[in-house]
Design an enzyme around this catalytic site. Structure first.
Site, PDB file in Angstrom:
ATOM      1  CG  ASP A  26      -1.968  -0.929   1.324  1.00 50.63           C
ATOM      2  OD1 ASP A  26      -1.649  -2.122   1.459  1.00 50.63           O
ATOM      3  OD2 ASP A  26      -3.142  -0.529   1.237  1.00 50.63           O
TER       4      ASP A  26
ATOM      5  CG  ASP B 188      -5.162 -11.099   1.629  1.00 48.35           C
ATOM      6  OD1 ASP B 188      -4.795 -10.191   0.852  1.00 48.35           O
ATOM      7  OD2 ASP B 188      -5.191 -10.947   2.860  1.00 48.35           O
TER       8      ASP B 188
ATOM      9  N   GLY C 139      -0.830 -10.041  -1.336  1.00 52.70           N
ATOM     10  CA  GLY C 139      -1.714  -8.883  -1.272  1.00 52.70           C
ATOM     11  C   GLY C 139      -3.093  -9.194  -1.838  1.00 52.70           C
TER      12      GLY C 139
ATOM     13  CD  GLU D  79      -9.780  -2.716   1.120  1.00 57.87           C
ATOM     14  OE1 GLU D  79     -10.993  -2.944   1.329  1.00 57.87           O
ATOM     15  OE2 GLU D  79      -8.873  -3.382   1.623  1.00 57.87           O
TER      16      GLU D  79
ATOM     17  CG  ASN E 169       0.673  -8.652   5.105  1.00 62.31           C
ATOM     18  OD1 ASN E 169       0.083  -7.592   5.125  1.00 62.31           O
ATOM     19  ND2 ASN E 169       0.125  -9.740   4.612  1.00 62.31           N
TER      20      ASN E 169
ATOM     21  NE  ARG F  51      -5.912 -15.428   6.885  1.00 59.37           N
ATOM     22  CZ  ARG F  51      -6.988 -14.794   6.429  1.00 59.37           C
ATOM     23  NH1 ARG F  51      -6.874 -13.600   5.879  1.00 59.37           N
ATOM     24  NH2 ARG F  51      -8.186 -15.344   6.516  1.00 59.37           N
TER      25      ARG F  51
END
Ligand SMILES: *[C@@H]1O[C@H](CO)[C@@H](O)[C@H](O)[C@H]1NC(C)=O
Ligand SMILES: *[C@@H]1O[C@H](CO)[C@@H](O)[C@H](O)[C@H]1NC(C)=O
Ligand SMILES: *[C@@H]1O[C@H](CO)[C@@H](O)[C@H](O)[C@H]1NC(C)=O
Ligand SMILES: *[C@@H]1O[C@H](CO)[C@@H](O)[C@H](O)[C@H]1NC(C)=O
Length: 614
Positions: free
Chosen positions: A193, A335, A333, A533, A229, A299
């Protein structure tokens, strides 16, 4: 606690001292010795709370918070070791079967609210009228550009002093300089980003903020060996598309500060080698790279979701392999997406449980590594390091050969991801199939041939037919990186790639897509006063949905891309003109009506003011 923890702690204490002083950290030529190699989760004391273990499992499975990310962003009230001790006692007192309310009570007793580590920070180099606005002629677009420029102030964050004093109480990774965050649920910095954010900042003439963010990343590579990340310890096992070298390049292109790039070289080389060493796979006798992850378990920030979807696997081993595939997809990125599904018949129809990221050679990752090698060679040439220039040119050449041999597909007219399980290209559209155009990872003397092939590919896939931008795939699965969602960085890669290709036809399409994107984002902004986004391919001005969490607003990379294209197309772009062939919406017409009335009122007001009061 293992031995490599001590230097990390020392470094962190150093940051406590220098955290307020910008530019204190020198990336001197001998900084290589200070790079920490092979840091693992066990090097972060906070990891026993936030990355793995029974406490994380118990809290996340109790389903207390709607978004699993909430818990791992909460601050500890006591040291991690003490918290674990009290957790063990708590579990024993509840016969290892606490109710959800018991767990909630434990969380309330031991954790503070999420997000307490960062405070809103107004960038000190913020400018009211950055010069990119001069390029924008349409008054509504100009106002929008000014609004976007102002949003940087909402997205600025700096770490409270307590973070560097007590890093173990937080999941956040301490960094010396303030940052611009994406926004929404993403309250910390993210790796890729930041590339588009930094470009937007540079165009907004906020060079200090941009440089500070790049220095943060350089310092993270020095401490951890690579960039996770995002800025949280629980991301420690995965990186993201490696754009740090490109950030340095963007900074140096804007500022002409070559020394900055030269001083960063050791760190950039280290990150490059990390990707090569830790991500290499073989295909058709060539070395290429694929996304991967080096942690175990679900995660942490989406723990319950992963445990739930892993239920269809019988063995612990199969579940663990599945978690790795999910985390590797997170490293990309993208996902999640059908892009990463490999079904038993070798196709990408299916669902999340068929995610096989580690067995797919991704076009853009290899293209970006090629680009990194080229940029590192270029920075070395600024320093007259002839041997190093040759070394990195040779590395770049090898990657290019592999891309041409394995990923370029003459018949299809694009580069395709490669399936290592079935040993075949994956002929399915993703914008990254054209990523080599963006970073010039192709033989420039083939430009005309590639242009013809790529434009045919675009036509055959009907990519020019979407009013809201080019979707991420043509398959609808409900995952957020699938149809009909459109993502700003992917529009950027497509549009800049076609522009780079340089043939008149490719440049024409590039400008059309770029301007369509600006107009469609403006329409969404006009209706909602928000930047999103992601957006919706099917609807001019529509914004995206799907995936694991609610639609996010803010939004760092979206604003970065729009600022760049307002600067690029601002002279020719007008929202009243309609070069795109799409019909102007009724609301746009009424907006123009309001604007006209407002203009007349302003002119009349001035006249009255001048006549009567002067
Ligand atoms: C990277 O690869 C090296 C060499 O293969 C390995 O020793 C190291 O543990 C890896 N590091 C990470 C963070 O996975
Ligand atoms: C996903 O695919 C697997 C394998 O084909 C299947 O067993 C499972 O039921 C599917 N899950 C959903 C939610 O459709
Ligand atoms: C690039 O293309 C030219 C002309 O087709 C060819 O001579 C040259 O060897 C190619 N270079 C690479 C690196 O493939
Ligand atoms: C771009 O292509 C469109 C149609 O595809 C055409 O109408 C337009 O004139 C072209 N513009 C330029 C600058 O070539």
């Amino acid at each position: 606690m293992n031995k490599s923890y001590t230097p990390l702690l020392l470094l962190l204490s150093c940051f406590a001292i220098v955290s307020q002083a910008r530019n204190v950290i020198e990336y001197a030529a001998d900084s290589e010795n200070t790079i920490e190699k092979d840091v693992t989760a066990y090097d972060f004391p906070a990891c026993q709370i936030y990355c793995y273990g029974p406490l994380l499992h118990t809290v996340q499975m109790a389903n207390i918070f709607r978004d699993s990310k909430t818990f791992v962003d909460m601050k500890l009230k006591k040291a991690p070791e003490k918290t674990i001790e009290e957790f063990d006692a708590f579990m024993e007192s509840k016969n290892n079967t606490p109710s959800d309310d018991d767990v909630l009570q434990f969380v309330n007793d031991h954790f503070d609210e999420k997000g307490t580590e960062l405070e809103v920070w107004t960038p000190t180099d913020w400018k009211e009228n950055p010069s990119f606005l001069d390029n924008v002629h349409d008054p509504d677009l100009k106002q929008w550009g000014a609004d976007l420029n102002a949003i940087w102030k909402d997205l600025g964050r700096k770490m409270k002093e307590d973070v560097s004093k007590n890093p173990d109480y937080y999941s956040i990774i301490p960094v010396p300089n303030p940052v611009i965050i994406p926004g929404g649920r993403f309250i910390e910095f993210y790796y890729w980003d930041s590339y588009w954010i930094i470009r937007g900042l540079l165009l907004s003439e906020m060079q200090d903020t941009a440089r500070g963010m790049i220095e943060n990343f350089l310092s993270i590579v020095q401490r951890i060996g690579f960039i996770p990340n995002g800025g949280r310890v629980y991301y420690w096992g995965r990186s993201q598309p490696p754009l740090l070298t490109a950030m340095v390049k963007a900074y140096v292109d804007f500022t002409k500060d070559d020394l900055f790039a030269i001083n960063a070289l050791d760190v950039l080389e280290h990150e490059f080698e990390y990707f090569i060493n830790n991500h290499t796979v073989q295909a058709k006798g060539h070395n290429l790279v694929a996304y991967r992850d080096s942690s175990t378990g679900p995660r942490p920030e989406s723990y319950r979701e992963d445990v739930e979807s892993a239920k269809i696997f019988d063995t612990e081993e199969a579940k663990e392999a599945y978690y790795s595939e999910l985390k590797s997809a997170a490293e990309s990125g993208m996902d999640f997406s059908s892009r990463w599904f490999i079904n038993s018949d070798g196709t990408n129809t299916g669902n999340l449980t068929q995610t096989k990221t580690r067995s797919i050679v991704p076009v853009e990752l290899n293209a970006i590594l090629y680009w990194n090698a080229k940029m590192i060679a270029e920075f070395h040439s600024k320093a007259d390091n002839v041997d190093k220039v040759q070394e990195y040119e040779a590395k770049a050449h090898k990657i290019l050969e592999a891309i041409q041999a394995v990923l370029w597909n003459e018949d299809v007219g694009a580069w395709l991801d490669y399936d290592l399980i079935n040993n075949k290209p994956r002929n399915s559209f993703v914008p990254t199939n054209l990523a080599p155009l963006w970073v010039k990872a192709y033989n420039i003397s083939d430009s005309q041939k590639i242009s013809t092939a790529v434009l045919k590919y675009i036509e055959e896939n009907d990519l020019d037919t979407f009013p809201g931008g080019v979707p991420n795939t043509l398959i609808q699965t409900g995952e957020q990186w699938d149809y009909p969602n459109v993502w700003p960085p992917m529009q950027y890669i497509l549009v800049e790639g076609l522009d780079n290709l340089g043939t008149p036809e490719a440049k024409n399409l590039s400008a059309r897509w770029g301007q369509r994107w600006v107009k469609s984002n403006f329409e969404a902004y006009r209706e909602t006063r928000s930047m999103f986004e992601k957006y919706d391919a099917e609807k001019f001005g529509g914004h995206g949905g799907g995936g694991e969490y609610d639609v996010q607003k803010g939004f760092g990379w979206t604003n970065g891309v729009i600022i760049e294209w307002l600067a690029k197309y601002g002279r020719e772009l007008s929202i009243s003109g309609n070069t795109d062939g799409a019909a102007p919406s009724k609301s746009l017409i009424s907006l123009l009506g309001v604007a006209t009335v407002a203009l007349i009122a302003t002119v009349a007001g001035r006249y009255i003011w001048r006549t009567w009061f002067k």
